[in-house]
Design a protein around this motif. Structure first.
Motif, mmCIF file in Angstrom:
data_model
loop_
_atom_site.group_PDB
_atom_site.id
_atom_site.type_symbol
_atom_site.label_atom_id
_atom_site.label_comp_id
_atom_site.label_asym_id
_atom_site.label_seq_id
_atom_site.Cartn_x
_atom_site.Cartn_y
_atom_site.Cartn_z
ATOM 1 N N ASP A 192 -2.540 -1.414 -10.023
ATOM 2 C CA ASP A 192 -2.654 -0.297 -9.093
ATOM 3 C C ASP A 192 -3.887 0.556 -9.359
ATOM 4 O O ASP A 192 -4.173 1.478 -8.605
ATOM 5 C CB ASP A 192 -1.397 0.592 -9.164
ATOM 6 C CG ASP A 192 -0.233 -0.026 -8.410
ATOM 7 O OD1 ASP A 192 -0.501 -0.657 -7.364
ATOM 8 O OD2 ASP A 192 0.908 0.107 -8.856
ATOM 9 N N SER A 248 -8.004 1.240 -9.772
ATOM 10 C CA SER A 248 -9.219 0.717 -9.162
ATOM 11 C C SER A 248 -9.974 -0.134 -10.177
ATOM 12 O O SER A 248 -9.739 -0.042 -11.387
ATOM 13 C CB SER A 248 -10.096 1.873 -8.713
ATOM 14 O OG SER A 248 -10.506 2.618 -9.832
ATOM 15 N N LEU A 264 -13.766 1.054 -6.106
ATOM 16 C CA LEU A 264 -12.623 1.936 -5.892
ATOM 17 C C LEU A 264 -11.431 1.217 -5.254
ATOM 18 O O LEU A 264 -10.494 1.851 -4.791
ATOM 19 C CB LEU A 264 -13.045 3.141 -5.041
ATOM 20 C CG LEU A 264 -14.145 3.993 -5.673
ATOM 21 C CD1 LEU A 264 -14.438 5.215 -4.820
ATOM 22 C CD2 LEU A 264 -13.768 4.414 -7.080
ATOM 23 N N THR A 265 -11.481 -0.103 -5.246
ATOM 24 C CA THR A 265 -10.366 -0.877 -4.698
ATOM 25 C C THR A 265 -9.356 -1.154 -5.813
ATOM 26 O O THR A 265 -9.756 -1.522 -6.904
ATOM 27 C CB THR A 265 -10.857 -2.221 -4.155
ATOM 28 O OG1 THR A 265 -11.989 -1.975 -3.336
ATOM 29 C CG2 THR A 265 -9.786 -2.928 -3.357
ATOM 30 N N PRO A 266 -8.069 -0.977 -5.537
ATOM 31 C CA PRO A 266 -7.081 -1.338 -6.562
ATOM 32 C C PRO A 266 -7.203 -2.813 -6.920
ATOM 33 O O PRO A 266 -7.419 -3.659 -6.048
ATOM 34 C CB PRO A 266 -5.747 -1.068 -5.866
ATOM 35 C CG PRO A 266 -6.060 -0.094 -4.800
ATOM 36 C CD PRO A 266 -7.457 -0.390 -4.349
ATOM 37 N N HIS A 320 -5.889 -5.904 -4.967
ATOM 38 C CA HIS A 320 -6.439 -6.363 -3.695
ATOM 39 C C HIS A 320 -7.702 -7.207 -3.862
ATOM 40 O O HIS A 320 -8.293 -7.647 -2.876
ATOM 41 C CB HIS A 320 -6.741 -5.170 -2.790
ATOM 42 C CG HIS A 320 -5.517 -4.397 -2.412
ATOM 43 N ND1 HIS A 320 -4.412 -4.997 -1.861
ATOM 44 C CD2 HIS A 320 -5.214 -3.087 -2.527
ATOM 45 C CE1 HIS A 320 -3.482 -4.080 -1.664
ATOM 46 N NE2 HIS A 320 -3.941 -2.926 -2.052
ATOM 47 N N PRO A 353 -10.017 7.083 -3.676
ATOM 48 C CA PRO A 353 -9.529 5.807 -4.188
ATOM 49 C C PRO A 353 -8.049 5.614 -3.949
ATOM 50 O O PRO A 353 -7.283 5.406 -4.864
ATOM 51 C CB PRO A 353 -9.827 5.927 -5.676
ATOM 52 C CG PRO A 353 -9.653 7.381 -5.944
ATOM 53 C CD PRO A 353 -10.021 8.115 -4.687
ATOM 54 N N GLY A 354 -7.613 5.746 -2.714
ATOM 55 C CA GLY A 354 -6.194 5.566 -2.420
ATOM 56 C C GLY A 354 -5.776 4.135 -2.688
ATOM 57 O O GLY A 354 -6.577 3.215 -2.647
ATOM 58 N N THR A 355 -4.510 3.967 -2.984
ATOM 59 C CA THR A 355 -4.009 2.622 -3.231
ATOM 60 C C THR A 355 -3.966 1.833 -1.931
ATOM 61 O O THR A 355 -4.185 0.639 -1.904
ATOM 62 C CB THR A 355 -2.592 2.686 -3.799
ATOM 63 O OG1 THR A 355 -2.626 3.604 -4.874
ATOM 64 C CG2 THR A 355 -2.144 1.340 -4.281
ATOM 65 N N PRO A 365 -5.090 0.256 1.286
ATOM 66 C CA PRO A 365 -6.405 -0.141 1.799
ATOM 67 C C PRO A 365 -6.591 0.318 3.244
ATOM 68 O O PRO A 365 -5.598 0.565 3.922
ATOM 69 C CB PRO A 365 -6.373 -1.656 1.715
ATOM 70 C CG PRO A 365 -4.932 -2.009 1.755
ATOM 71 C CD PRO A 365 -4.165 -0.851 1.207
#
Lengths: 259, 325, 303
Positions: free
Chosen positions: A92, A94, A146-148, A151, B321-323, B325
């Motif tokens: 979860d 980034s 900044l992508t978890p 993904h 940076p939200g979870t 997408p």
């Protein structure tokens, strides 16, 4: 000079011998492969080196110190990095945070400095964040910063794991099946990447791999495990023709088991 | 330049809020009931933030935070009633609260150590046992009133103090969460073993997290005691802990903004439902169950309001940076 | 002195039987779903109210029924309805969360428990209700030790239920399916085990036993209130954990241990109010030194 020295390591799981008399010396700058059939105990060796389990017998020396009884985080902070067979990213978080967690041990500011957000704290944070961005760029992951992690595509996840292990500038990198689940083209890219990284980061690498091509291409030396025992040490080429190794992989007489 | 201005703005905002909290009640614009509810909201925000650190950020499961609150409440009350001279009470109030917070933090260690070895359900049971032990001990110490409770505190809690402590808690937790230690705590939630294996000292972090969390729960306890002017062991039962859980999971785990939202909505809703009498207590649990089934991450689950994130956090990259997408 | 000790032991056995019956429900659900069903104590509470109403209804009937029949009627009534309640709770509250993070389910369980408790409070009210005696009231005295018929009934009936359950889980096909599911929930459906039906069955059995416990508890301590589920439930829960949650024989052992703790604490400590303290301290110490309980098996994490 020996960077990692393993002396007669033994380990049991509930009375079952998992590793017996495992010895290995890795000199700084070397690239050593640890191979063997499924269930031979390769990952267990990694777990013993990194303090997940503590050995029932034998000694571990790393960078001149006896680390046999150290807890994991201390061993790793001493200059080791590790990746996992089945990717273990912080899903979860980034990509940026994943890499920054890897620099945990490098950070020297105190809890007080954290809570008051002092200038010293901010300086270190900024340095660390810059370094993390550099690493992401090096691994072509900048656009995922900044992508978890969950993904990210599979190949990118594998690269992110290596980046996370490298931000602390480890002396020794332990790679557990880095090529697992990759196709031929991707494996080619991986081999090139590992070669480059070795130069750039001045790394010593210990590698577990099933894929013989990777081992042949990269490793100067291999050690073959079967049922927790070392059955061969030497060059990869010799390993391929050694009768004990063939037997371990293919069954007796070098023939595949009958179906 | 820009950075200085935003910093000024933030400090100015905090100061403005404090001044407002001081002026509004004094001006008589807020009736005492509204003030009271506001103070409850504030105390609950502190509690929710505190519990969110352990349950939301670190991913452990504490069901015993009322225990920390109780320790803070009792220590602070004893300090004002039996130790401090009455005349100095209002001036010593912050120190009294800190005393209570420190006592609670010490108790936090009691729970932090078992958390080295156990996780998940078993740690939940440890915290639960802790809560019960604290309550049972308080019931058995006659010196502080036993089951009848403790009273005699002056009503020292007021709106400005509550706002002050809410701000302190918020700033401290924000600073902690957006730091090396905070990322380590998140890593524990995601994969404790992997965290250990990339050099994170998880034990130290667990101690930090429990210390900080318990400290602020203790502060909230002190505020609560000096608002009600009467406490008894039953106010800090597992029910109180459950209320905190509802607020955390309503607002959203791992989110400061969520904690504020969750505490506010829950407190105000319970006040609005007051006419329902006993049935009011049926609504809370029902809400919790429905929430878990239909919106398990809460309102803000794992997301954060931008205003609460430090500007320099992402080193030039500015997207939230939200979870999701 | 000896007579007194035996008397205490007998009392401990009686109370421990009730704890054991409730602990079984906690442990069965945990075994199959790895869920701490915090609502179970309140299911027990509902069960004891149901038993009370069942008994009152039968006692008030036109035909004068023999007491034994009233007892059996109340027992069946309570067991059936609590079983239904357990299944209903699983269906409505827990099943939607089976794929969700474990924490969500545990919190839901806490919520369901509070809901049952406050719902009872709101509908029936906080005033205690009295349970009429359902036994003739004989008591036997032997060498200074007194044993009432209620005591004997509780101890023997509980033991019978426990032996029955142990046999069901350990020696039947159904039991084998249950154990298989608790071992691995992803593979077992592929073997043709109806997982959902088995989970419902677990809730039904666990709750029914709690219902029986509710009746027995009401006979021994004939005052019911909506909070009894919390009071007794927590103790039974500790019993399940002490014995090793997920382990059926562990729950029985834990039940008797907790019964002994409750009865013997006032003997050694100044006041009976220390009971909670002793019980939860015992739990805490045990969890620190032997996290999986007395009979539980340790777990390992794969790397």
């Amino acid at each position: 000079m020996a960077l990692l020295e393993i002396q007669e390591l033994c380990h049991n799981f509930g009375g079952l011998k998992a590793i017996s008399d495992f010895s290995l010396t890795v000199t700084a700058g070397e690239l050593v492969g640890l191979i063997g059939p499924n269930g031979a105990g390769k990952t267990t060796v990694f777990n013993l080196i990194t303090g997940v389990y503590h050995p029932d017998g034998g000694h571990l020396y790393f960078a001149g110190q006896d680390i046999t009884t150290w807890p994991s985080y201390r061993i790793m902070a001493r200059g080791m990095g590790r990746t996992f067979q089945n990717i273990r990213l912080f899903k979860d978080l980034s990509a940026l945070d994943n890499v920054r967690v890897g620099a945990f041990a490098q950070c020297s500011y105190s809890l007080r400095q954290t809570l008051f957000r002092t200038p010293g704290f901010k300086r270190q944070e900024a340095q660390m964040t810059d370094r993390a961005h550099q690493l992401l760029a090096r691994f072509k992951l900048s656009r995922y910063a900044l992508t978890p992690a969950r993904h990210l595509p599979y190949g990118e996840q594998r690269r992110l794991e290596i980046a996370r292990a490298l931000i602390s500038n480890p002396k020794l990198l332990l790679l557990d099946e880095p090529a697992a689940g990759m196709n031929q083209a991707e494996i080619g890219v991986l081999i090139t990447l590992l070669r480059e990284l070795r130069q750039e980061f001045d790394l010593t690498i210990l590698l577990i791999e099933h894929h013989m091509g990777v081992v042949m291409d990269l490793c100067q030396r291999v050690q073959v495990l079967d049922f927790g025992e070392t059955i061969f040490t030497g060059s990869p080429l010799e390993a391929q023709h050694h009768p004990a190794v063939l037997e371990a992989y293919l069954g007796k007489d070098g023939e595949p088991d009958e179906i | 330049m820009l950075r200085r201005r935003s910093q000024l703005l933030a400090w100015g905002g905090c100061l403005g809020l404090l001044v407002l909290a001081w002026i509004l009640p004094a001006s008589g614009l807020l009736n005492p009931y509204v003030q009271q509810v506001l103070m409850y909201v504030g105390i609950n925000i502190i509690l929710t933030l505190s519990l969110n650190l352990v349950n939301g950020y670190m991913g452990e499961f504490s069901v015993g935070h009322a225990g920390f609150m109780a320790i803070g409440a009792y220590i602070a009350s004893i300090l004002t009633v039996a130790v401090c001279p009455r005349f100095w009470g209002p001036w010593l109030f912050p120190f009294v609260l800190i005393g209570g917070g420190l006592g609670a933090a010490l108790a936090g260690l009691v729970v932090a150590f078992p958390s080295f070895r156990t996780r998940g359900d078993y740690l939940a049971i440890v915290t639960l046992a802790f809560n019960m032990i604290v309550k049972s001990l308080l019931e058995n110490i006659e010196l502080i009133g036993g089951p009848r409770g403790y009273l005699g505190m002056a009503r020292l809690t007021n709106v400005p103090w509550v706002v002050f402590w809410v701000l302190i808690t918020l700033i401290a937790l924000r600073n902690f969460v957006y730091s090396n230690a905070g990322r380590g705590v998140l890593a524990i939630r995601e994969d404790e073993l992997a965290a250990n294996l990339i050099g994170v000292n998880t034990r130290r972090l667990k101690i930090y997290a429990f210390l900080i969390s318990a400290f602020f729960a203790g502060i909230a306890g002190g505020l609560y005691a000096h608002l009600l002017q009467f406490i008894n062991p039953r106010s800090f039962s597992i029910l109180k802990s459950t209320d905190m859980l509802v607020m955390v999971y309503l607002g959203g785990i791992g989110s400061l903004a969520g904690s504020i939202l969750g505490a506010t909505i829950f407190t105000v809703l319970l006040e609005l439902l007051r006419p329902l009498g006993v049935w009011r207590w049926v609504v809370g649990p029902l809400m919790l169950v429905l929430l878990m089934i239909f919106q398990p991450t809460g309102i803000m689950g794992l997301r954060e309001a931008k205003i609460l994130q430090p500007r320099e956090e992402f080193g030039g990259v500015t997207r939230n940076p939200g979870t999701m997408p | 002195m000896l007579a007194l000790s035996i008397q205490y032991l007998l009392n401990a056995l009686q109370l421990g039987s009730v704890y054991a019956l409730i602990a079984l429900g906690y442990t069965m659900v945990y075994g199959i779903l790895t869920l701490i069903n915090f609502a179970h104590g309140d299911i027990f509470m509902v069960g004891s109210y149901l038993a009370l109403w069942g008994a009152l209804f039968l006692l008030g009937s036109q035909v004068k029924l023999p007491l034994a029949l009233v007892f059996i009627g109340a027992l069946l009534f309570s067991m059936t309805l609590t079983a239904l309640l357990g299944v209903l709770i699983e269906r409505l509250a827990y099943r939607p969360l089976r794929q969700a993070p474990r924490v969500s389910a545990v919190i839901t369980a806490l919520g369901v428990g509070l809901f049952l408790e406050n719902f009872t409070l709101a509908t029936i009210g906080p005033q205690p209700q009295h349970v009429p005696p359902l036994t003739p009231g004989y008591s036997f005295t032997f060498l200074g030790v007194t044993c009432s018929d209620v005591q004997l009934l509780i101890i023997v009936l509980s033991l019978m239920l426990m032996v029955l359950l142990d046999w069901l889980v350990g020696y039947t096909m159904t039991g084998m399916a249950l154990r298989a599911i608790s071992y691995n929930r992803t593979i077992v459906p592929l073997m043709g085990v109806p997982v959902n039906r088995m989970i419902s069955l677990t809730f039904a059995i666990g709750s029914a036993i709690a219902g029986a416990g509710g009746l027995l508890y009401g006979l021994a301590y004939p005052v019911l209130d909506p909070y009894m589920g919390v009071r007794i439930g927590w103790w039974a829960f500790i019993a399940a954990v002490v014995g090793g949650i997920g382990n059926i024989r562990g729950a029985m052992l834990g039940g008797y241990i907790l019964g002994a703790v409750e009865i013997f604490t006032p003997v050694f400590l100044p006041a009976s109010t220390y009971r909670d303290f002793v019980a939860f301290s015992l739990l805490l110490i045990l969890l620190i030194f032997r996290p999986t309980g007395l009979l539980g098996r340790p777990t390992f994490e794969r790397v």
